[in-house]
Design a protein around this motif. Structure first.
Motif, PDB file in Angstrom:
ATOM      1  N   TRP A  59     -34.265 -18.275  61.215  1.00 51.35           N
ATOM      2  CA  TRP A  59     -35.250 -18.587  62.243  1.00 51.35           C
ATOM      3  C   TRP A  59     -35.716 -20.149  61.773  1.00 51.35           C
ATOM      4  CZ3 TRP A  59     -35.855 -17.937  67.188  1.00 51.35           C
ATOM      5  CH2 TRP A  59     -35.756 -16.700  67.629  1.00 51.35           C
ATOM      6  N   ALA A  60     -35.928 -20.358  60.452  1.00 51.37           N
ATOM      7  CA  ALA A  60     -36.071 -21.717  59.834  1.00 51.37           C
ATOM      8  C   ALA A  60     -35.020 -22.730  60.053  1.00 51.37           C
ATOM      9  CB  ALA A  60     -36.422 -21.668  58.307  1.00 51.37           C
ATOM     10  N   THR A  61     -33.535 -22.266  59.909  1.00 54.10           N
ATOM     11  CA  THR A  61     -32.351 -22.876  60.153  1.00 54.10           C
ATOM     12  C   THR A  61     -32.255 -23.004  61.726  1.00 54.10           C
ATOM     13  OG1 THR A  61     -31.223 -21.806  58.440  1.00 54.10           O
ATOM     14  CG2 THR A  61     -29.928 -23.121  59.838  1.00 54.10           C
ATOM     15  N   HIS A  62     -32.690 -22.261  62.330  1.00 54.94           N
ATOM     16  CA  HIS A  62     -32.541 -22.466  64.087  1.00 54.94           C
ATOM     17  C   HIS A  62     -33.563 -23.442  64.198  1.00 54.94           C
ATOM     18  CE1 HIS A  62     -33.847 -21.615  68.230  1.00 54.94           C
ATOM     19  NE2 HIS A  62     -32.378 -21.447  68.263  1.00 54.94           N
ATOM     20  N   ASP A  63     -34.842 -23.581  63.938  1.00 56.03           N
ATOM     21  CA  ASP A  63     -35.958 -24.291  64.127  1.00 56.03           C
ATOM     22  C   ASP A  63     -35.443 -25.779  63.977  1.00 56.03           C
ATOM     23  OD1 ASP A  63     -37.291 -22.473  65.225  1.00 56.03           O
ATOM     24  OD2 ASP A  63     -38.797 -22.102  63.543  1.00 56.03           O
ATOM     25  N   SER A  64     -34.869 -25.888  62.473  1.00 56.46           N
ATOM     26  CA  SER A  64     -34.502 -27.313  61.951  1.00 56.46           C
ATOM     27  C   SER A  64     -33.300 -27.810  63.038  1.00 56.46           C
ATOM     28  CB  SER A  64     -33.962 -27.040  60.709  1.00 56.46           C
ATOM     29  OG  SER A  64     -34.986 -26.547  59.710  1.00 56.46           O
ATOM     30  N   ASN A  65     -32.156 -26.961  63.253  1.00 53.04           N
ATOM     31  CA  ASN A  65     -31.286 -27.428  64.226  1.00 53.04           C
ATOM     32  C   ASN A  65     -31.837 -27.738  65.585  1.00 53.04           C
ATOM     33  OD1 ASN A  65     -29.426 -26.856  62.374  1.00 53.04           O
ATOM     34  ND2 ASN A  65     -28.889 -24.797  62.953  1.00 53.04           N
ATOM     35  N   GLN A  66     -32.959 -27.145  66.029  1.00 55.48           N
ATOM     36  CA  GLN A  66     -33.378 -27.357  67.354  1.00 55.48           C
ATOM     37  C   GLN A  66     -34.107 -28.729  67.304  1.00 55.48           C
ATOM     38  OE1 GLN A  66     -33.038 -25.920  70.297  1.00 55.48           O
ATOM     39  NE2 GLN A  66     -34.272 -27.132  71.428  1.00 55.48           N
ATOM     40  N   ALA A  67     -34.892 -28.679  66.226  1.00 51.36           N
ATOM     41  CA  ALA A  67     -35.790 -30.231  65.749  1.00 51.36           C
ATOM     42  C   ALA A  67     -34.691 -31.391  65.891  1.00 51.36           C
ATOM     43  CB  ALA A  67     -36.604 -29.947  64.584  1.00 51.36           C
ATOM     44  N   MET A  68     -33.712 -31.282  65.239  1.00 49.78           N
ATOM     45  CA  MET A  68     -32.753 -32.286  64.859  1.00 49.78           C
ATOM     46  C   MET A  68     -32.174 -32.559  66.661  1.00 49.78           C
ATOM     47  SD  MET A  68     -31.140 -31.582  61.438  1.00 49.78           S
ATOM     48  CE  MET A  68     -30.352 -33.435  61.189  1.00 49.78           C
ATOM     49  N   THR A  69     -31.885 -31.695  67.067  1.00 45.42           N
ATOM     50  CA  THR A  69     -31.349 -31.692  68.527  1.00 45.42           C
ATOM     51  C   THR A  69     -32.386 -32.584  69.339  1.00 45.42           C
ATOM     52  OG1 THR A  69     -29.972 -29.717  68.236  1.00 45.42           O
ATOM     53  CG2 THR A  69     -30.175 -30.758  70.626  1.00 45.42           C
ATOM     54  N   GLU A  70     -33.505 -32.061  69.475  1.00 52.59           N
ATOM     55  CA  GLU A  70     -34.552 -33.035  70.109  1.00 52.59           C
ATOM     56  C   GLU A  70     -34.641 -34.364  69.645  1.00 52.59           C
ATOM     57  OE1 GLU A  70     -37.989 -30.336  69.834  1.00 52.59           O
ATOM     58  OE2 GLU A  70     -37.369 -28.853  71.065  1.00 52.59           O
ATOM     59  N   ARG A  71     -34.796 -34.563  68.449  1.00 55.86           N
ATOM     60  CA  ARG A  71     -34.744 -35.868  67.770  1.00 55.86           C
ATOM     61  C   ARG A  71     -33.589 -36.887  68.253  1.00 55.86           C
ATOM     62  NH1 ARG A  71     -38.193 -39.788  66.549  1.00 55.86           N
ATOM     63  NH2 ARG A  71     -37.280 -41.046  64.764  1.00 55.86           N
ATOM     64  N   ILE A  72     -32.454 -36.358  68.215  1.00 60.20           N
ATOM     65  CA  ILE A  72     -31.116 -37.049  68.693  1.00 60.20           C
ATOM     66  C   ILE A  72     -31.487 -37.337  69.862  1.00 60.20           C
ATOM     67  CG2 ILE A  72     -28.791 -37.004  69.034  1.00 60.20           C
ATOM     68  CD1 ILE A  72     -28.609 -35.095  66.652  1.00 60.20           C
ATOM     69  N   ALA A  73     -31.822 -36.489  70.988  1.00 67.25           N
ATOM     70  CA  ALA A  73     -32.107 -36.807  72.506  1.00 67.25           C
ATOM     71  C   ALA A  73     -33.307 -37.693  72.469  1.00 67.25           C
ATOM     72  CB  ALA A  73     -32.549 -35.441  73.029  1.00 67.25           C
ATOM     73  N   GLU A  74     -34.237 -37.605  71.703  1.00 69.97           N
ATOM     74  CA  GLU A  74     -35.463 -38.556  71.839  1.00 69.97           C
ATOM     75  C   GLU A  74     -34.762 -40.258  71.422  1.00 69.97           C
ATOM     76  OE1 GLU A  74     -39.914 -39.054  70.401  1.00 69.97           O
ATOM     77  OE2 GLU A  74     -38.514 -38.021  69.244  1.00 69.97           O
ATOM     78  N   LEU A  75     -34.117 -40.119  70.550  1.00 72.41           N
ATOM     79  CA  LEU A  75     -33.380 -41.571  70.098  1.00 72.41           C
ATOM     80  C   LEU A  75     -32.693 -41.978  71.208  1.00 72.41           C
ATOM     81  CD1 LEU A  75     -32.588 -40.855  66.290  1.00 72.41           C
ATOM     82  CD2 LEU A  75     -34.291 -42.399  67.002  1.00 72.41           C
ATOM     83  N   ASP A  76     -32.025 -41.148  71.804  1.00 75.07           N
ATOM     84  CA  ASP A  76     -30.875 -41.742  72.685  1.00 75.07           C
ATOM     85  C   ASP A  76     -31.797 -41.959  74.028  1.00 75.07           C
ATOM     86  OD1 ASP A  76     -28.528 -41.093  71.395  1.00 75.07           O
ATOM     87  OD2 ASP A  76     -28.364 -39.280  72.365  1.00 75.07           O
ATOM     88  N   ASN A  77     -32.789 -41.262  74.204  1.00 75.37           N
ATOM     89  CA  ASN A  77     -33.631 -41.740  75.299  1.00 75.37           C
ATOM     90  C   ASN A  77     -34.493 -43.132  75.237  1.00 75.37           C
ATOM     91  OD1 ASN A  77     -35.210 -41.724  77.808  1.00 75.37           O
ATOM     92  ND2 ASN A  77     -36.935 -40.859  76.667  1.00 75.37           N
TER      93      ASN A  77
END
Length: 433
Positions: A59-77
């Protein structure tokens, strides 16, 4: 005469009874069973811990991946938002190059009003100590001075306004370009990290992966910085549009704004005089209350000192009894019930003395604070009186200037009535004489 064929000697060790020996064997057996039971519990909890840690790790790895995905989307936005601002700035720079022209206008004679404002500021600078505050009159007087100085300088600087604005926009465009490059690099780096997993080749232990890098930003600081870049661009664009569309209209309204500011300044000064008078009355009331409080605190200190003296005698009595009973001899010098009770009494008396001493120290400290604060109130009351005199003198300076202006005008006995008619817009209703 007795004869001993065998001499028996025991080891100089303590012997135990058979019952104690059996009890010891039983204790060893029970301890062994308890250790075996603990071993079974530890083995079972170890398996549970392994399963739980496996789940938590996934779950920690999943949360990290999800956080990085959201961070990439935020940077693109944010990249898309700031890119649009950059395009708008480029367009405004081109428009300003076409709008740059020379403009000349006559300047209003503002020398005397500026001199009056200077006298008012100098008068209010005579306030003492804590009364030297950035209050509303200070702000409004400075705003009035800024308006008059702007009326003098604005027309002389109109020829350079467009050029200066272009430089500002170019500087903002450079900052935005750097921001876009940083966000592009950050997005590429985060995408590369998002593609890594536990089976990747380029992963390894690091010396201190959780260290804080030099010159790091918190997320809130980063978000504030990004928003400030966007806000800075929008502000500059808004100023540019206002300069291109309404610069001439704003200059024509300068006199009206100055008159409104003068009326507001006079109102704020009168309001400040009223507030200062209220504060002075409140301080005078508080000063009376503080003196009453000091008298009550002095009485409390005296009562605590008397109570502490009474408790001191009780403590002396208990300590004397303990000390005298220590003179008993031989077996009579035992720790009997009176000894325990006397020890408890001494502890209670010491605790009572400590509490009373602490309360007395607290009361004395409070009394000293009351005295210090009373002195502060007295000094501040004197400052309030001086501030009242200063503000009244400041208002008199403005009134004298207005009287000098009215001296060159024809006196109208119905000036206030005419003003009321004008602000209520009833010129057509009232018959003309």
């Amino acid at each position: 005469m007795s004869f001993k064929s065998v001499v028996t000697m025991e080891k100089p060790l303590a012997h135990i009874s058979l019952a104690d020996w059996k009890y010891r064997v039983g204790c060893l057996s029970r301890v062994a069973n308890a250790r075996l039971a603990d071993t079974a519990v530890i083995r079972r909890t170890s398996r549970i811990l392994q399963n739980e840690t496996q789940i938590e790790q996934k779950w920690a790895t999943h949360d990290s991946n999800q956080a990085m995905t959201e961070r990439i989307a935020e940077l693109d936005n944010w990249y898309a938002i700031i890119s649009k601002s950059a395009e708008r700035i480029d367009n405004e720079i081109k428009l300003l190059q076409l709008e740059k022209t020379l403009t000349e206008r006559e300047l209003d004679a503002l020398a005397e009003p500026i001199a009056v404002i200077s006298d008012m500021i100098s008068s209010r600078d005579g306030r003492l100590g804590s009364e030297m505050t950035y209050d509303e009159p200070d702000t409004e007087i400075k705003n009035e001075l800024i308006i008059m100085e702007n009326n003098q300088e604005l027309l002389a600087k109109c020829c350079k306004t467009a050029w200066e604005k272009m430089n500002v926009l170019a500087d903002v465009r450079t900052k935005i370009s750097i921001e876009l490059e940083d966000k592009t690099e950050a997005a590429l780096l985060d995408r590369a990290q998002r593609e890594l997993d536990s089976n990747s080749t380029y992963i390894s232990h690091k010396p201190d992966p959780r260290r804080l890098p030099k010159n790091f930003y918190s997320y809130q600081s980063w978000l504030d910085h990004t928003k400030s870049i966007k806000r800075m661009a929008e502000n500059e664009l808004a100023d540019t549009a206002a300069m291109r569309e309404s610069l001439f209209v704003c200059r024509q309204k300068a006199i009206t704004l100055l008159q409104a500011q003068q009326e507001r300044t006079e109102f704020i000064i009168r309001k400040r005089i009223f507030e200062t008078q209220q504060a002075r009355n409140e301080l005078e009331f508080q000063l009376t209350k503080m003196k009453d409080g000091m008298q009550a605190a002095q009485k409390d200190i005296e009562e605590l000192e008397n109570s502490l003296q009474e408790k001191t005698n009780s403590l002396k009595l208990a300590e004397t009894r303990l000390e005298n009973r220590a003179q008993r001899r031989n077996a009579e010098l035992c720790l009997d019930t009176p000894y325990d009770v006397l020890c408890v009494e001494v502890e209670k008396q010491l605790e009572i003395r400590r509490c009373l001493q602490e309360k007395m120290d607290e009361t004395r400290a409070n009394f000293n604070l009351l005295g210090q604060h009373t002195q502060k109130l007295t000094v501040d009351l004197e400052k309030k009186d001086h501030a009242l005199m200063t503000d009244k003198r400041t208002l008199a300076i403005r009134q004298a200037f207005k009287d000098r202006q009215k001296g060159t005008e024809v006196i109208n006995p119905c000036a206030q009535t005419d003003y009321n008619i004008q602000i209520t817009n009833t010129q057509d209703i009232i018959p003309k004489t």
